[in-house]
Design an enzyme around this catalytic site. Structure first.
Site, PDB file in Angstrom:
ATOM      1  N   ARG A 183       0.854  -1.175   0.000  1.00  0.00           N
ATOM      2  CA  ARG A 183       0.000   0.000   0.000  1.00  0.00           C
ATOM      3  C   ARG A 183       0.897   1.234   0.000  1.00  0.00           C
ATOM      4  NH1 ARG A 183      -2.008  -3.483   4.132  1.00  0.00           N
ATOM      5  NH2 ARG A 183      -4.115  -4.293   3.708  1.00  0.00           N
ATOM      6  N   HIS A 279      -2.897   1.751  -5.961  1.00  0.00           N
ATOM      7  CA  HIS A 279      -3.740   0.564  -5.788  1.00  0.00           C
ATOM      8  C   HIS A 279      -3.808  -0.271  -7.059  1.00  0.00           C
ATOM      9  CE1 HIS A 279      -6.359  -1.589  -3.073  1.00  0.00           C
ATOM     10  NE2 HIS A 279      -7.177  -1.818  -4.079  1.00  0.00           N
ATOM     11  N   ARG A 282      -1.007  -2.541  -6.845  1.00  0.00           N
ATOM     12  CA  ARG A 282      -1.352  -3.619  -5.902  1.00  0.00           C
ATOM     13  C   ARG A 282      -2.231  -4.671  -6.583  1.00  0.00           C
ATOM     14  NH1 ARG A 282      -1.473  -4.596  -0.313  1.00  0.00           N
ATOM     15  NH2 ARG A 282      -3.532  -4.978   0.597  1.00  0.00           N
ATOM     16  N   HIS A 305      -4.224  -8.846   4.020  1.00  0.00           N
ATOM     17  CA  HIS A 305      -5.665  -8.819   4.300  1.00  0.00           C
ATOM     18  C   HIS A 305      -5.988  -9.677   5.521  1.00  0.00           C
ATOM     19  CE1 HIS A 305      -6.640  -7.853  -0.191  1.00  0.00           C
ATOM     20  NE2 HIS A 305      -6.375  -6.768   0.519  1.00  0.00           N
ATOM     21  N   TYR A 314     -10.148  -9.466  -5.693  1.00  0.00           N
ATOM     22  CA  TYR A 314      -9.098  -9.373  -6.706  1.00  0.00           C
ATOM     23  C   TYR A 314      -9.151 -10.539  -7.693  1.00  0.00           C
ATOM     24  CZ  TYR A 314      -6.812  -5.881  -3.727  1.00  0.00           C
ATOM     25  OH  TYR A 314      -6.519  -4.763  -2.988  1.00  0.00           O
TER      26      TYR A 314
END
Length: 332
Positions: A183, A279, A282, A305, A314
Site C-alpha cells: 500500500r 492501488h 497492488r 488482508h 481481486y
C-alpha cells in the site's frame, strides 16, 4: 435546506434560546480553561494508531462538517443529534454519488464519532444504539481501470530512470509497489532496517499494526539497491525520502503518501498516456500471483488482508472467462 444554522442539532447562538444558557455557561467555562480542554474530534483521532489514518479520518471529519453546514464537527449539539440526522446526511447527493465503499467509510466515521460522544457523556445511549443500527450501503462497483501489465510497469520504470536521482527513487517505488504489493502508506513507512538485501526480504507493518514478511525478486532488488546507493544512511530511518527541486535529498523526513499517489499518476500518464494509481499496482501484484496459480490464502497473506473475502475481490479469473463466452453467442 442544509444550512447548518437552521439544523435542529446545530448549536445556536446564546441569544437564540434562553434555555441553553446553562450549556453556554459550561462552554464559556471550557474556554476559560484554555487549550487543556481536548475537543471531541481530537479524542476520537487518538484512537487511530498511524498518522496516515489520522490524516485520512481528519479529512473525512472536515468533509462531514462541511456537509452538515458546520465549520467543524465539534459544533454539533449532541443533545439534539439523532438517527434521523445521520440518515439525512447519508441521503445527500454529495454522499450518494460516491461508491458504496466510500459511503460506508463516511458512515463508519460518523458512528465512531457518535460512540466517542456517548463515552464522553454527550450523547444519550438510546440515540447511539439507534445510530449504530443504521445499515451499511449495499453493492459493489467494478473498477473501470485496466490492471497494469508487466510491460506497462517496465515502460514506466524505464521512463523514470531517465530522470536522474528522483527518477531512480520513483523507479524503486514502482518496483516495490508492483513487486511486493505494498500500500502507499506502507511504501512511505518502509524503513531502511526493514529491508534485507541478502535474503530479498521486506518487513512490513501494515494496517492494524500487523507485521508481515514479503520476499522480492532480483529485478526488484536491483531497483531498490540503486536507490539505496544514492540515498545513503544519513537522516531519518525511512528508506524513501523527498528530493528537493535542486536535487538535494531531504533525508531528515519521509515522503508523504499523497506525494506517492500524485507521482504515480503523473509518471504513468507520461509513459502510458493513462493514469495508474498505487492501488492499481497492488492489483497488478495480486493478478500476477493469481495467474501463476498461487493459492488465494497465500495471496491474502502477501497483501496483508485480514479477511480472505477481501482478497477474493481481486480474483475475477473464472468470472471473466465465463463472461467472455457470451461473445461467442450467435444471434443470427
Amino acid at each position: 435546506m442544509y444550512d447548518g444554522c437552521h439544523r435542529s442539532w446545530c448549536r445556536p447562538s446564546e441569544a437564540a434560546s434562553d434555555r441553553l444558557d446553562g450549556a453556554s455557561t459550561a462552554r464559556d467555562n471550557e474556554k476559560k480553561q484554555g487549550s487543556s480542554v481536548m475537543k471531541l474530534s481530537e479524542i476520537y483521532l487518538k484512537h487511530f494508531a498511524s498518522n496516515d489514518s489520522r490524516i485520512r479520518v481528519a479529512y473525512e471529519l472536515a468533509n462531514i462538517a462541511k456537509l452538515l453546514g458546520l465549520s467543524n464537527v465539534d459544533e454539533v449539539d449532541w443533545e439534539r443529534f439523532e438517527r434521523a440526522d445521520v440518515i439525512e446526511l447519508m441521503a445527500m447527493p454529495a454522499v450518494r454519488c460516491r461508491k458504496p465503499a466510500s459511503q460506508n467509510f463516511t458512515l463508519r466515521i460518523l458512528k465512531g464519532l457518535c460512540t466517542e460522544a456517548y463515552l464522553n457523556g454527550l450523547l444519550a445511549e438510546n440515540r447511539l444504539e439507534a445510530i449504530r443500527n443504521i445499515r451499511n450501503v449495499r453493492g459493489i462497483r467494478q473498477t473501470s481501470r485496466t490492471v497494469p501489465t508487466m510491460n506497462d510497469v517496465s515502460a514506466i520504470i524505464a521512463d523514470c530512470e531517465k530522470d536522474g536521482m528522483i527518477g531512480i527513487r520513483d523507479a524503486a517505488i514502482f518496483a516495490v509497489a508492483v513487486g511486493c504489493g505494498l500500500r502507499r502508506t506502507e511504501i512511505v513507512n518502509l524503513r531502511t532496517r526493514d529491508i534485507d538485501f541478502e535474503k530479498h526480504e521486506l518487513r512490513i507493518i501494515g494496517k492494524g499494526n500487523k507485521e508481515r514478511i514479503i520476499f522480492f525478486s532480483e529485478s526488484v532488488s536491483s531497483k531498490l539497491d540503486a536507490w539505496d546507493k544514492l540515498r545513503g544512511n544519513d537522516g531519518s530511518a525511512y528508506f524513501f525520502v523527498p528530493v528537493h527541486a535542486s536535487g538535494r535529498l531531504l533525508t531528515c523526513r519521509r515522503m508523504n503518501d499523497e506525494t506517492v499517489y500524485q507521482m504515480m499518476r503523473r509518471r504513468s500518464m507520461e509513459a502510458l498516456n493513462r493514469v495508474v494509481s498505487p492501488h492499481d499496482m497492488r492489483r497488478s501484484f495480486a493478478s500476477t500471483l493469481l495467474d501463476a496459480n498461487v493459492d488465494l490464502n497465500t495471496v491474502r497473506i502477501a497483501l496483508g488482508h485480514s479477511d480472505i473475502r477481501t482478497t477474493q475481490i481481486y480474483d475475477r479469473r473464472d468470472e471473466i472467462e465465463r463472461l467472455k463466452r457470451i461473445s461467442a453467442i450467435a444471434v443470427v
